[in-house]
Design an enzyme around this catalytic site. Sequence first.
Site, PDB file in Angstrom:
ATOM      1  N   ARG A  81     -71.062  -5.433  38.212  1.00 15.33           N
ATOM      2  CA  ARG A  81     -72.491  -5.651  37.981  1.00 15.33           C
ATOM      3  C   ARG A  81     -73.095  -6.587  39.020  1.00 15.33           C
ATOM      4  O   ARG A  81     -74.293  -6.620  39.209  1.00 15.33           O
ATOM      5  CB  ARG A  81     -72.659  -6.267  36.596  1.00 15.33           C
ATOM      6  CG  ARG A  81     -73.481  -5.365  35.704  1.00 15.33           C
ATOM      7  CD  ARG A  81     -73.781  -5.985  34.418  1.00 15.33           C
ATOM      8  NE  ARG A  81     -72.925  -7.133  34.149  1.00 15.33           N
ATOM      9  CZ  ARG A  81     -72.861  -7.719  32.963  1.00 15.33           C
ATOM     10  NH1 ARG A  81     -73.593  -7.261  31.984  1.00 15.33           N
ATOM     11  NH2 ARG A  81     -72.093  -8.748  32.746  1.00 15.33           N
ATOM     12  N   ASP A 137     -74.556  -1.124  36.673  1.00 13.48           N
ATOM     13  CA  ASP A 137     -74.372  -1.492  35.276  1.00 13.48           C
ATOM     14  C   ASP A 137     -73.731  -0.294  34.568  1.00 13.48           C
ATOM     15  O   ASP A 137     -74.358   0.764  34.440  1.00 13.48           O
ATOM     16  CB  ASP A 137     -75.756  -1.821  34.681  1.00 13.48           C
ATOM     17  CG  ASP A 137     -75.651  -2.204  33.217  1.00 13.48           C
ATOM     18  OD1 ASP A 137     -74.576  -1.995  32.616  1.00 13.48           O
ATOM     19  OD2 ASP A 137     -76.658  -2.709  32.683  1.00 13.48           O
ATOM     20  N   GLU A 168     -45.657 -21.653  30.356  1.00 14.48           N
ATOM     21  CA  GLU A 168     -46.544 -21.865  31.504  1.00 14.48           C
ATOM     22  C   GLU A 168     -46.946 -23.334  31.554  1.00 14.48           C
ATOM     23  O   GLU A 168     -47.182 -23.947  30.506  1.00 14.48           O
ATOM     24  CB  GLU A 168     -47.795 -21.006  31.365  1.00 14.48           C
ATOM     25  CG  GLU A 168     -47.492 -19.522  31.387  1.00 14.48           C
ATOM     26  CD  GLU A 168     -48.751 -18.686  31.236  1.00 14.48           C
ATOM     27  OE1 GLU A 168     -49.347 -18.341  32.246  1.00 14.48           O
ATOM     28  OE2 GLU A 168     -49.134 -18.399  30.093  1.00 14.48           O
ATOM     29  N   HIS A 226     -46.708  -8.752  26.063  1.00 16.67           N
ATOM     30  CA  HIS A 226     -45.575  -9.057  26.946  1.00 16.67           C
ATOM     31  C   HIS A 226     -44.279  -9.369  26.187  1.00 16.67           C
ATOM     32  O   HIS A 226     -43.228  -8.803  26.487  1.00 16.67           O
ATOM     33  CB  HIS A 226     -45.906 -10.245  27.854  1.00 16.67           C
ATOM     34  CG  HIS A 226     -47.223 -10.119  28.566  1.00 16.67           C
ATOM     35  ND1 HIS A 226     -47.669  -8.917  29.072  1.00 16.67           N
ATOM     36  CD2 HIS A 226     -48.180 -11.027  28.866  1.00 16.67           C
ATOM     37  CE1 HIS A 226     -48.853  -9.110  29.653  1.00 16.67           C
ATOM     38  NE2 HIS A 226     -49.189 -10.376  29.534  1.00 16.67           N
TER      39      HIS A 226
HETATM   40  C1  BG6 Z   1     -51.694 -12.581  31.000  1.00 13.81           C
HETATM   41  C2  BG6 Z   1     -52.267 -13.569  30.031  1.00 13.81           C
HETATM   42  O1  BG6 Z   1     -51.570 -11.322  30.403  1.00 13.81           O
HETATM   43  O2  BG6 Z   1     -50.412 -13.017  31.436  1.00 13.81           O
HETATM   44  C3  BG6 Z   1     -52.318 -14.956  30.640  1.00 13.81           C
HETATM   45  O3  BG6 Z   1     -53.567 -13.161  29.637  1.00 13.81           O
HETATM   46  C4  BG6 Z   1     -50.987 -15.355  31.201  1.00 13.81           C
HETATM   47  O4  BG6 Z   1     -52.775 -15.905  29.684  1.00 13.81           O
HETATM   48  C5  BG6 Z   1     -50.420 -14.265  32.100  1.00 13.81           C
HETATM   49  O5  BG6 Z   1     -51.164 -16.553  31.938  1.00 13.81           O
HETATM   50  C6  BG6 Z   1     -48.980 -14.586  32.496  1.00 13.81           C
HETATM   51  O6  BG6 Z   1     -48.546 -13.659  33.453  1.00 13.81           O
HETATM   52  P1  BG6 Z   1     -47.354 -14.029  34.442  1.00 13.81           P
HETATM   53  O7  BG6 Z   1     -47.059 -12.748  35.162  1.00 13.81           O
HETATM   54  O8  BG6 Z   1     -47.856 -15.120  35.327  1.00 13.81           O
HETATM   55  O9  BG6 Z   1     -46.225 -14.487  33.569  1.00 13.81           O
END
Ligand code: BG6
Length: 486
Positions: A57, A101, A223, A247
Site C-alpha cells: 500500500r 490497495d 530467544e 514451529h
Molecule cells: C516467527 C515468530 O514465526 O519466528 C517470531 O513470529 C520469532 O516471534 C521467529 O522470533 C523465530 O524464528 P527463528 O527462525 O529466528 O527461530
Amino acid sequence: MRLETQGKWLAEDRICNHLVLFGATGDLATRMLLPSLYFLDLDGLLPDDFRVTGVSRLGDTAEAILQRVQAGVSTNPRSLAVADDSVWRRFAARFDYLSLDVTQPEDLRRLADRIPERSNCLFFLALSPSLFGRVCRGLEEVGLVRGGSRVVLEKPLGRDLATCRQINEALAEVFSEEQIFRIDHYLGKETVQNLIALRFGNAMFEPLWNNLSIDHVQITIAETQSVGGRWPYYDEYGALRDMVQNHLLQLVCLIAMEPPSNLDPEAIRNEKVKVLRCLRAIGARTVSDDTVRGQYAPGYREDRGADSDTETYVAIRASIDNWRWSGVPFYLRTGKALADRRTEIAIQFKDVPHSVFEGEGQLDLSPNRLIIRLQPEENISLQLMSKMPGLTRDGMRLSPVTLDITQSDLQQDRRIAYERLLLDAIEGNSTLFVGRSEVEQAWRWVDGIIEGWSEAASDLEVYPSGSWGPDGGRALVERDGRSWRD
Ligand code: BG6
C-alpha cells in the site's frame, strides 16, 4: 517442454515464472523473501524468465526497495564470492513494484494489467490473515488465478481453530488444496530436513526410537530478543500462538511421526496429523500441572504501554498417546528475552539398566543424548560415555564425549530457510508445507490449552529479562526428576 532442476525433471507448466509478492515493503520481504530470491538467482535456480512484482500500500519505489535489500545481502559471504555485480543486476531487472490497495478491485485490475497473459503466478501473501480470503477472491475476479497458479501463506493462520477454518474455507473457494502452500519457515531449515534424513535414512535409530529406549524429549526455542516494537501483533497472539501452534508442534511431529511410505506431501502430512491427533488434550483440569506461562519484566509492559496478560514464555509437558510414545514426556518451551538464543531438540535416552562401573568409583553415568541444534549453529550430535584415556590405579573412569554427526560444510552453507521453501513453491513441491488438516488439528490442541488457562484463571509468572524463564518452567520438568539443558 521439461526443465531439469536439482536433478529432477519437472514439467515446465508446474513451474511458476511470476511471483507476486504482497507485503513487499514489509520486514519479512526485505529481510528474508527478497534476499532469498536473490540467493536463488545467484545459485542459478530461478527460471530464466522469472519475474517478481512487489505489491504494497505504501508509495514506495522498486529502486528504494532493491536498495534496502542490496544493503542486506551485499555483506553476505555468498554475495562477496561473486566477482562483479552481474547477478545483482540480473536480479534487479526481474523486479518491479506496484503501490496498490488490495481491497480495491480497480487496483487489482491494474496489477492484472502488469502481468503477461502467459505467466504462471505464485502469489505470496505476506499480509494480515484477515485479508487472505478477500485478496484471493479479488485475484480470481481479475482473472489472475489460473490452473497452474499457487498461493503461499505466511502465518499466523488464524487465532484459533474457528478463525483458521474461516481462512481455509475462504481460500478453498478460489484454490484447490494442492495450490495452497502454508509456510512454516522452520521446515525450511536445513537441520530440520536433516532430521528427516537422520530418522529415515538410517536403520540404526529406528529400533531405539520409542518408549523402550527414550526417556524424554525436550525442545527449546529460546530467544534473547524481546518483543519490542512488535507488540501490536504479539500482544494479540502470545508465545503459545506465535511459536507453539506452528514451529514447536511441527518439530514434535517430525520427531514423533511414523515412517511415511515416501516423501510425497500427502504421505508426510498423514503421518504428521496422526501425531497431532494423539497429543493428549490439556484442559482446565491439567493446565496448571502441564503448562507454565510467563512474561518478562522489565520491558514487556513498558513497551506495550499498559498492563497485559499476554505470555512471552510458555513451557508445556506434552504426552503423545500411542504405542510408540506412551510414557515419554515431550517438554516444550519457548520464550522471548531469555538468557540465550538457542533452538534445539534433545532426545534423552534411558539410563543404563545397571552400572558395572560403580565398584570402580564411577558413580555418575550421563545418559546418551541425541542433540539436534538449529540455532545459533546448526548441527546434530550424539553424547556417549567413553573411557578417559590413561592408566590409573583407581579403576576405569568414564566421561561424556560428543560425536558430531553433521556434514562439515553445513556451517559454510548457511542459507535462509525461505530459500528452500520459495524454490519448492516455485516448482510446486509442497512436501515442506503444512496441510489444512495439520494446521487445524494443531489449533484444536492449542485451543484446549487457551480455554484451560481461561477456565482455571492461570497465573502469569513474571521472569527477569535475560533469565531462563519463570521458576515454574523449571519446576515443570524437575517435578518429574528431570531438568532442562540450560
Ligand atoms: C516467527 C515468530 O514465526 O519466528 C517470531 O513470529 C520469532 O516471534 C521467529 O522470533 C523465530 O524464528 P527463528 O527462525 O529466528 O527461530
